[in-house]
Design an enzyme around this catalytic site. Structure first.
Site, PDB file in Angstrom:
ATOM      1  N   LYS A  19       0.788  -1.176   0.057  1.00  0.00           N
ATOM      2  CA  LYS A  19      -0.060  -0.219   0.058  1.00  0.00           C
ATOM      3  C   LYS A  19       0.699   1.206  -0.149  1.00  0.00           C
ATOM      4  CE  LYS A  19      -4.400  -1.195   0.170  1.00  0.00           C
ATOM      5  NZ  LYS A  19      -5.594  -0.205  -0.615  1.00  0.00           N
ATOM      6  N   ASP A  69      -8.293  -0.593   6.999  1.00  0.00           N
ATOM      7  CA  ASP A  69      -8.277  -1.609   7.652  1.00  0.00           C
ATOM      8  C   ASP A  69      -7.071  -2.110   8.572  1.00  0.00           C
ATOM      9  OD1 ASP A  69      -6.895  -4.294   6.536  1.00  0.00           O
ATOM     10  OD2 ASP A  69      -7.210  -2.859   5.191  1.00  0.00           O
TER      11      ASP A  69
END
Length: 403
Positions: free
Chosen positions: A77, A124
């Site tokens: 990410k 998350d």
């Protein structure tokens, strides 16, 4: 809809839905990888050839890109978050991203011009940690909101990067809305990989940042057989869209068959493809899948615009397929390299392995043209970002098809 049901939609109208994907071409990817290389921790992550696994599953090659090595953050990410934040800083400087590096952003000249910036995101775990890490590295601040049920380990990893962070009582998409509201009220900059009208620049930059993975794969496959198939797991569809766009630009009419895999409990792209009415179809509720990084109910419009024209199939997979992928990658056949892959990271691989092995999925295998000549590419997008749950699944046998 049965939350344990496997289903696939073949994208028959793909060629009729093609939009401009030049923003994900090699030239744009070169800009992203140039910036990423400016971080001292940059290293190309491994592309692992599982020769014995391929023989066992009766295909020609299986390649897995292992993103657990990315920047010491155990997930891919950071490629999107860092590139988006850097582009936002470049925009404030009135410069192109090619004129900045991680080091130059910390210079007195840049600091005086941009002042203090606060970046906010919903996550998350992996995305928020990446935003926090980047903000700290570039001398800025971050605030992170997490959906209910998020892992305490992931929360602590984000706080350790210097962010203000909390687990909310909201699902993922409502946490995104909270982050957006806070950004408007407090003048913060939202860094999110989902898009809507009026919020498109940052999601595009995030997708371009993700193409660093694809660019590295292109280099690592030089001189080898090009992939015939690519299996990509998806949440909102930004990573899947980015990689799909890059390889569609690269291979053009010889594009591999690209398969998008989602949790059955959070199958917004699958539903959008299945209904095929020109609208985005969302999933509501808690979406309590083990694939926490894919528990997204609302598609990214930019990612979907790529996928609807270039992805060949959309699959909703049950929980056990991701767990199978985790176990198979961890306990690879003798001679192959073991890979620590988390719940979301192993979804594409686990789905692919089940299609190749399960008699009841033989018709899917044929439709996808998977055979002994196939060369398959998967991306393990995260390592064991929740160690306790990873151990429950890989060592304890949780989420077995037979339990």
């Amino acid at each position: 809809m049965n939350e344990q049901a496997f289903d696939m939609v073949w994208n028959e109208k793909a060629k009729d839905n093609r939009e401009d994907i030049a923003f994900l071409d090699i030239e744009q990817s070169k800009k992203a990888i140039q910036f990423h290389k400016s971080f001292a921790v940059y290293q190309k992550t491994p592309l692992i050839c599982l020769e014995n696994m391929a023989k066992k599953l009766n295909v020609n090659h299986i390649y897995v890109k292992d993103e657990s090595y990315r920047f010491g953050l155990n997930a891919f990410k950071v490629l999107g978050a860092s590139y988006a934040i850097a582009n936002k800083i470049a925009e404030k400087m009135g410069q192109d991203i090619t004129q900045l590096s991680a080091e130059s952003i910390l210079s007195k000249e840049v600091k005086q011009k941009i002042g203090d910036m606060t970046f906010v995101a919903a996550t998350d775990g992996n995305h928020g940690r990446s935003v926090a890490w980047t903000a700290k590295k570039l001398g800025q601040k971050s605030v992170i909101y997490m959906p209910k049920g998020s892992s305490q380990e992931r929360l602590q990893n984000i706080i350790a990067e210097g962010a203000e962070a909390e687990i909310t009582d909201k699902n993922y998409d409502d946490a995104v809305r909270l982050a957006y509201e806070q950004s408007k009220q407090k003048g913060w900059i939202m860094v999110q990989d989902t898009a809507w009208e009026g919020y498109e620049d940052i999601p595009k930059w995030i997708m371009q940042g993700y193409t660093t993975m694809a660019y590295e794969i292109m280099e690592q496959l030089e001189g080898k057989q090009a992939p015939t198939h690519i299996f990509l797991q998806a949440g909102v569809g930004s990573m899947a869209g980015a990689v799909t766009g890059f390889f569609s630009n690269l291979y053009k009419e010889k594009k591999p068959i690209i398969v998008i895999v989602e949790p059955a409990k959070a199958d917004c792209l699958f539903r959008t493809a299945k209904v095929d009415d020109g609208k985005l179809h969302c999933v509501t509720g808690d979406m309590n899948t083990i694939m926490a990084g894919l528990a997204c109910g609302e598609p990214c419009s930019i990612g979907w615009n790529v996928l609807k024209g270039y992805a060949d199939a959309f699959i909703r997979c049950p929980e056990y397929m991701a767990a199978d992928g985790m176990r198979m990658l961890a306990a690879n056949l003798k001679g192959d390299t073991s890979i620590i892959s988390g719940e979301s990271g192993a979804a594409g691989f686990g789905c692919m392995a089940n299609i190749l092995q399960c008699q009841e999925l033989e018709s899917v295998k044929k439709m996808l043209q998977l055979d002994e000549h196939s060369s398959i590419l998967c991306i393990s997008t995260e390592g064991d970002t929740d160690v306790e749950n990873y151990n429950h699944i890989v060592w304890g046998g949780k989420y077995s098809k037979f339990k």
